[in-house]
Write a protein that holds these residues in place. Structure first.
Motif, short mmCIF file in Angstrom:
data_model
loop_
_atom_site.label_atom_id
_atom_site.label_comp_id
_atom_site.label_asym_id
_atom_site.label_seq_id
_atom_site.Cartn_x
_atom_site.Cartn_y
_atom_site.Cartn_z
N LYS A 73 31.51 47.15 26.64
CA LYS A 73 31.15 46.23 25.55
C LYS A 73 29.69 46.38 25.16
N PRO A 74 28.73 46.32 26.12
CA PRO A 74 27.33 46.49 25.70
C PRO A 74 27.04 47.88 25.15
N TYR A 75 27.78 48.86 25.59
CA TYR A 75 27.59 50.23 25.08
C TYR A 75 27.98 50.30 23.61
N VAL A 76 29.15 49.76 23.29
CA VAL A 76 29.62 49.83 21.89
C VAL A 76 28.79 48.91 21.01
N GLU A 77 28.59 47.66 21.43
CA GLU A 77 27.80 46.73 20.62
C GLU A 77 26.37 47.21 20.45
N GLY A 78 25.83 47.86 21.48
CA GLY A 78 24.45 48.30 21.45
C GLY A 78 24.16 49.40 20.46
N MET A 79 25.20 50.07 19.98
CA MET A 79 24.99 51.13 18.99
C MET A 79 24.36 50.60 17.70
N GLU A 80 24.52 49.31 17.45
CA GLU A 80 23.96 48.71 16.24
C GLU A 80 22.44 48.83 16.19
N ASP A 81 21.82 48.93 17.37
CA ASP A 81 20.36 48.95 17.44
C ASP A 81 19.83 50.23 18.08
N LEU A 82 20.58 51.33 17.94
CA LEU A 82 20.16 52.60 18.50
C LEU A 82 20.19 53.69 17.43
N ILE A 83 19.38 54.68 17.62
CA ILE A 83 19.32 55.84 16.74
C ILE A 83 19.62 57.08 17.56
N PHE A 84 20.47 57.97 17.03
CA PHE A 84 20.58 59.29 17.65
C PHE A 84 19.38 60.11 17.21
N ARG A 85 18.63 60.59 18.18
CA ARG A 85 17.39 61.30 17.88
C ARG A 85 17.57 62.81 17.93
N ASN A 86 17.26 63.47 16.86
CA ASN A 86 17.03 64.91 16.82
C ASN A 86 15.98 65.16 15.75
N THR A 87 14.71 65.11 16.15
CA THR A 87 13.61 65.36 15.23
C THR A 87 13.54 66.85 14.90
N PHE A 88 12.73 67.20 13.94
CA PHE A 88 12.54 68.62 13.64
C PHE A 88 12.03 69.37 14.88
N LYS A 89 11.16 68.74 15.64
CA LYS A 89 10.65 69.38 16.85
C LYS A 89 11.76 69.53 17.89
N ASP A 90 12.61 68.51 18.02
CA ASP A 90 13.74 68.59 18.95
C ASP A 90 14.67 69.75 18.57
N ILE A 91 15.00 69.83 17.30
CA ILE A 91 15.91 70.88 16.83
C ILE A 91 15.28 72.26 17.05
N LYS A 92 14.01 72.37 16.75
CA LYS A 92 13.30 73.64 16.98
C LYS A 92 13.37 74.03 18.45
N HIS A 93 13.18 73.07 19.34
CA HIS A 93 13.24 73.33 20.78
C HIS A 93 14.62 73.83 21.18
N ILE A 94 15.66 73.19 20.66
CA ILE A 94 17.04 73.60 20.99
C ILE A 94 17.32 75.00 20.46
N LEU A 95 16.91 75.27 19.23
CA LEU A 95 17.14 76.59 18.66
C LEU A 95 16.44 77.69 19.46
#
Length: 313
Positions: free
Chosen positions: A137-159
């Motif tokens: 329940k807190p996992y699903v409800e908590g999505m309302e106040d969360l962001i999935f993060r993939n900044t340009f720097k994050d994506i560059k690092h993964i690539l």
């Protein structure tokens, strides 16, 4: 004369990190369940298997390489399918956690979300009163106040670390029109080279909606940015929009993705018992439309993958 349409690649996202055990008794949780459903999906016609891991005790998402290692090598040994490991994990994982297993496994493919975004199914919690596990329940409800993060720097690092460092290619997950432009930016920067595999995603709150017009917009924008000959287009319809949008996308020359990560249902009010149920359904639809299904090796050739024997597991 128009050239013949390529064979259709069926991807299957087996368990994901969004749905919880309360939502379906058929959601694969344990390594055995994930392996069994993956193998069955491959036998049904899935050329690519998109994989997450879960805590086998309570079904919560986990990035633990030790859990991945309990099912990924088993799937490789039992199928010829392309194994595609998530680099997204869940909104509660750090970048380092999300990359822990991919950097060890050096798979042929990894998913790569092309931007930071609101990503939520918190409204689903309104329909559930009795949860199987305290975390859900807190996992699903908590999505309302969360962001999935993939900044340009994050994506560059993964690539750089996974792509250049491991020879892994990517399922570029594009949840909105801006994600296509982000991908074009990385191409211009010399960090991404074709052939591209673009997974366009519809119906997730925080991303583009499941309207058919949006599928057309994503397809034509990708054509304009990349040139149709330079990329492979695939369609993911979330929830009840799965089969209709996939069929439309395939008719437009695209590939398709099914699986219990994306939808728990096979038809209205009918839970899918396995991922293979969805694979068999979309395969039947496509074949009735005179479309041919790509084998894993054909998918490898189409996507320029390094091959099953060049991975680290």
């Amino acid at each position: 004369m128009a050239k013949p349409q390529d064979k259709v690649i069926i991807s299957c996202a087996v368990t994901g990190a969004m749905h919880t055990p309360t939502m379906s008794p058929y959601l694969p949780i344990t390594p055995d369940q994930i392996a069994e459903q993956s193998i069955e999906a491959a036998e049904a016609g899935a050329a690519i298997l998109h994989l997450h891991a879960r805590n086998p005790v309570d079904g919560s998402p986990t990035p633990d390489p030790k859990i991945f290692d309990q099912f990924v090598p088993r799937i490789k040994a039992a199928t010829d399918a392309v194994i595609n490991i998530t680099s997204g994990g869940s909104t509660r994982m750090t970048l380092e956690e999300r990359l822990a297993y991919p950097l060890m496994a050096k798979p042929e493919m990894c998913s790569l979300n092309m931007g930071s975004m609101n990503f939520s199914i918190h409204q689903a919690a309104h329909k559930i009163t009795d949860w199987k596990h305290p975390w859900e329940k807190p996992y699903v409800e908590g999505m309302e106040d969360l962001i999935f993060r993939n900044t340009f720097k994050d994506i560059k690092h993964i690539l750089q670390t996974l792509g250049d460092g491991c020879g892994t290619r990517f399922e570029f997950e594009c949840y909105d029109i801006g994600h296509l432009y982000n991908l074009a930016y990385f191409i211009d920067e010399g960090l991404v080279k074709g052939p591209l595999f673009i997974q366009s995603i519809y119906g997730i709150l925080g991303g583009v909606g499941p309207d058919p017009e949006n599928l057309v917009m994503m397809r034509t924008t990708a054509d304009r940015l990349f040139g149709r000959e330079n990329y492979r287009f695939s369609v993911l319809g979330a929830g009840r929009h799965q089969m209709s949008l996939l069929t439309m996308g395939a008719v437009m020359g695209g590939n398709v993705r099914v699986g219990l990560e994306d939808s728990l249902y096979l038809a209205k009010g009918q839970l899918a018992h396995t991922c293979a149920d969805q694979v068999r359904k979309i395969r039947r639809i496509l074949e009735e439309l005179s479309l041919e299904i790509a084998t894993p090796d054909e998918a490898r050739a189409m996507l320029g993958l390094k091959g099953k024997d060049s991975v680290g597991f």
